[in-house]
Design a protein around this motif. Structure first.
Motif, short mmCIF file in Angstrom:
data_model
loop_
_atom_site.label_atom_id
_atom_site.label_comp_id
_atom_site.label_asym_id
_atom_site.label_seq_id
_atom_site.Cartn_x
_atom_site.Cartn_y
_atom_site.Cartn_z
N VAL A 83 -21.79 -1.24 -33.04
CA VAL A 83 -23.06 -0.62 -33.41
C VAL A 83 -24.21 -1.56 -33.05
O VAL A 83 -25.20 -1.15 -32.43
N LEU A 84 -24.06 -2.83 -33.39
CA LEU A 84 -25.11 -3.80 -33.07
C LEU A 84 -25.27 -3.96 -31.56
O LEU A 84 -26.39 -3.99 -31.05
N LYS A 87 -27.11 -0.97 -30.08
CA LYS A 87 -28.54 -0.99 -30.44
C LYS A 87 -29.28 -2.05 -29.63
O LYS A 87 -30.41 -1.85 -29.21
N LYS A 88 -28.63 -3.18 -29.44
CA LYS A 88 -29.25 -4.25 -28.68
C LYS A 88 -29.51 -3.79 -27.24
O LYS A 88 -30.61 -3.96 -26.72
N THR A 91 -32.37 -0.94 -27.37
CA THR A 91 -33.74 -1.25 -27.79
C THR A 91 -34.27 -2.56 -27.22
O THR A 91 -35.46 -2.72 -27.05
N ARG A 92 -33.39 -3.52 -26.96
CA ARG A 92 -33.87 -4.79 -26.41
C ARG A 92 -33.84 -4.78 -24.89
O ARG A 92 -34.81 -5.09 -24.24
N ARG A 116 -29.20 9.69 -31.02
CA ARG A 116 -30.52 9.48 -31.60
C ARG A 116 -31.51 8.91 -30.58
O ARG A 116 -32.65 9.35 -30.50
N TYR A 117 -31.04 7.94 -29.79
CA TYR A 117 -31.96 7.31 -28.83
C TYR A 117 -31.95 8.00 -27.47
O TYR A 117 -32.61 7.56 -26.55
#
Lengths: 379, 321
Positions: A83-84, A87-88, A91-92, A116-117
């Motif tokens: 999950v991390l 997301k990294k 978004t990063r 979602r993204y």
């Protein structure tokens, strides 16, 4: 004077670097694989494969003149970590698409994030639940369990077998296979006379096989991953069971067959054609691609190519094709993949559609048989 | 004034937490902090058990899983209200902990660790085998996001606030427990069971109580995890996770309330930062952990205290001269 000359030189070099980097902004693609941890047998070849492709594409001038940058994150096969990682990447690193994760569980954990993204996610895990029901942004490249089961049942019909015993490990993969085996049995006129399960770390399946031996089963179908599938082969030969043994498509590395030694001779499994590329007819549309991937991988990493690396190959090549055609807009990549037809990959020939996000059917599988520590196409 | 003195570190911490979202809005960073918060809640309970009462549990992932699964199943399949499902989850963990605790806590030392380890494995196998109920190895997907009435905790920021508010509430409660009669009794237990018993502490009863309490904390953390990730599988609750929780307590500092935050933060943030080193991350991570255990056996909080004491001493000496 000397120092100012040096300064100018340094400035020129620095400027040179900056302008080179600025001229060709790379296409960023994320990859999340279980490179270490209990599923590293999946993650390792997957990571190797995408890194190899990144190198090859950049050596040939990149995509549309822009280099390809693949950022690989290790999930350790853990859901919280995946999950991390995702997301990294989103978004990063602002990647335009993600290939992976390697396992079904970790994929299911990040499906909501991709949705979602709104980032296309091309999983390298097998479970049907990933693409059924269809999720807008999620695709997968490994063939479906149901099609592997169909292929096995067809072979059984050919061999005039109608009573089978099934064995499965209590993992996500094993459970999915067991469900499909039971569901499709009636359709192919199969009777399941024994249904045994075992833990993924069990080191002896004699008990289950002894039970099966006492039934009227004409063949055994085993659905599990390493190391259980090798144990089953060894125990079967120790107990002197003569009926045919089918393995799942999780038997996709010739190493496993070799570990079991002579006992593995005659064991059959449905698999992508990669493993038996040498015995394919020359007019097979996949042959050239498979031979090239296998040769490249084996020379570069000094290890046997596996179908798992192949799943990553298909996933990343889909993204590369999309980048070539529509650039790095996420929505356009998604639409491109969804409408892609006749894409030749290692797993088969993919025909995606709005209702089918795996794009393969049972023809993607070839029935392979182990012969002297190698896979050959079963006649 | 007394309030400010007693809670000065907590107030500082709250200010820090409240300030973070103004500087970073990065969902990745906030997600890391959400996980740190969830693990902090679980390790706070485990710290009570390990650090204060001196009992080792290698089965706490099981309570975490009980919390996550109960709430996950109730909300996704039976449309139960979140407060009710969370309550049920914690209640179930409490009941199970009570039943397990009575025989298990009669064991001492390594045997207690083995007993809880076995319990953890039983829960893990149960989750894998009861396919119709728990989804088996494929787990449960599409767990609804946490919401209160019409307010959805649908972003990382909202969840960050939720998790840390719960943490602070629990922190105050735990702090009061530690400084109460029960807390003192717990520490006496850690020192010597015989002595504690001779002083009139009901040892067996106290042990079960603290075990049940720590199980409730773990279950609450599990509930939060389930509604944050919205997916759970048995992998969430395997032995490795139990060990990780114990490691967090040890690295952070046993018997120190802030230890749970420090330990959880280090064990969650460090691997993320080290991913920069790619293939060598595990090696470096292992060396750092080894170094911590070797040179700071009392954990990071003790280490920080020692450092602080040294600095004060030095400053004092300089003042004399």
């Amino acid at each position: 004077m000397k120092s100012s000359a040096l300064f100018v030189l340094a400035a020129v070099i620095l400027f040179g670097f900056v302008s080179v980097a600025g001229a060709a902004e790379p296409y960023k693609v994320g990859a999340v694989f279980a490179v270490t941890g209990p599923a590293s047998w999946l993650g390792e070849p997957e990571k190797n494969t995408v890194k190899m492709i990144e190198e090859e594409i950049n050596a040939n001038g990149g995509i549309n003149g822009r280099p390809l940058e693949i950022i690989v994150e290790d999930t350790v096969g853990e859901e919280a970590k995946t999950v991390l990682a995702v997301k990294k990447l989103i978004t990063r690193e602002k990647v335009c698409a993600i290939v992976g994760p390697s396992r079904s569980g970790t994929t299911m954990a990040v499906v909501p994030i991709a949705e979602r993204y709104k980032v296309p996610l091309i999983s390298c895990a097998a479970a049907e639940a990933i693409i059924k029901p269809v999720k807008k942004w999620v695709f997968k490249t490994p063939q479906s369990d149901a099609d592997a089961v169909r292929r096995i049942y067809e072979k059984c019909q050919e061999m005039k077998i109608d009573k089978i015993a099934i064995m499965s490990g209590t993992t996500g993969f094993g459970k999915a296979g067991r469900d499909q085996l039971k569901k499709l049995a009636a359709e192919y006129g199969m009777t399941i006379v024994a249904d045994e399960t075992y833990g993924p770390k069990d080191t002896d399946m004699t008990a289950q096989l002894t039970k099966i031996k006492a039934t009227k089963a004409q063949a055994i179908v085993n659905w599990s991953i390493v190391p259980a599938q090798t144990t089953v082969i060894k125990n079967r030969s120790q107990l002197g069971i003569k009926i045919p043994l089918f393995q799942s498509h999780g038997f996709g590395n010739v190493k496993y067959a070799r570990t079991a030694g002579a006992a593995a001779d005659g064991v059959m499994c449905p698999a992508g054609r990669l493993l038996a590329v040498d015995t394919l007819p020359d007019d097979n549309p996949q042959k050239a691609l498979l031979a090239k991937y296998k040769k490249d991988y084996e020379t570069k990493f000094k290890a046997d190519a596996s179908t798992f690396g192949g799943h990553a190959f298909d996933a990343i090549m889909l993204v590369v094709e999309a980048l070539k055609a529509v650039g790095d807009d996420k929505a356009k990549i998604r639409d491109y993949i969804e409408n892609k037809k006749g894409f030749v990959g290692t797993g088969g020939i993919f025909n995606f559609s709005a209702t089918d996000h795996v794009g393969l059917d049972k023809t993607a599988f070839e029935m392979l048989m182990v012969k002297d520590g190698n896979f050959v196409v079963a006649k | 004034m007394r309030f400010v003195r007693n809670y000065s570190s907590l107030l500082l911490f709250v200010l820090l937490l409240a300030g973070i979202p103004f500087f970073v809005e990065d969902p990745y960073f906030l997600s890391i902090l959400v996980f740190v918060g969830i693990y902090s809640i679980a390790t706070m309970g485990l710290n009570l058990l390990m650090g204060y009462a001196g009992q080792i549990s290698l089965g706490h992932a099981a309570f975490y899983a009980i919390g996550a699964y109960t709430s996950g199943i109730l909300t996704s399949q039976y449309n139960v209200n979140f407060f009710l499902s969370g309550g049920c989850a914690i209640a179930l963990a409490v009941v199970v902990a009570y039943i397990i605790g009575i025989p298990c806590l009669r064991l001492k030392g390594h045997y207690l660790a083995m007993g809880t380890l076995a319990f953890g494995e039983i829960v893990y196998i149960f989750l894998n085998a009861t396919v119709d109920f728990t989804g088996g190895p494929s787990g449960i997907a599409a767990i609804p996001e946490f919401r209160v009435g019409e307010f959805f905790f649908d972003s990382d920021l909202k969840f960050y606030i939720l998790v840390w508010c719960i943490f602070i509430l629990l922190f105050v409660v735990t702090r009061n427990i530690v400084h109460s009669r029960m807390g003192r009794a717990l520490r006496s237990l850690h020192g010597s069971e015989q002595a504690a018993s001779a002083m009139g502490v009901n040892v067996a009863d106290l042990k079960v109580k603290v075990f049940v309490l720590s199980a409730a904390y773990a279950a609450l953390a599990g509930v939060l995890y389930a509604h944050f990730v919205t997916f759970i599988s048995p992998q969430t609750s395997d032995l490795m996770f139990s060990i990780r929780l114990v490691t967090m307590v040890v690295v952070g500092g046993m018997g120190h309330l802030w230890g749970c935050v420090l330990g959880s933060a280090i064990l969650t943030v460090l691997p993320e930062m080290l991913s920069y080193f790619e293939d060598y991350d595990m090696l470096i991570y292992g060396c750092i952990l080894l170094g911590m255990v070797m040179f700071l056996p009392g954990g990071l909080t003790r280490g920080a205290e020692m450092l602080y004491a040294k600095c004060v001493k030095k400053a004092g000496k300089r003042g004399d001269a």
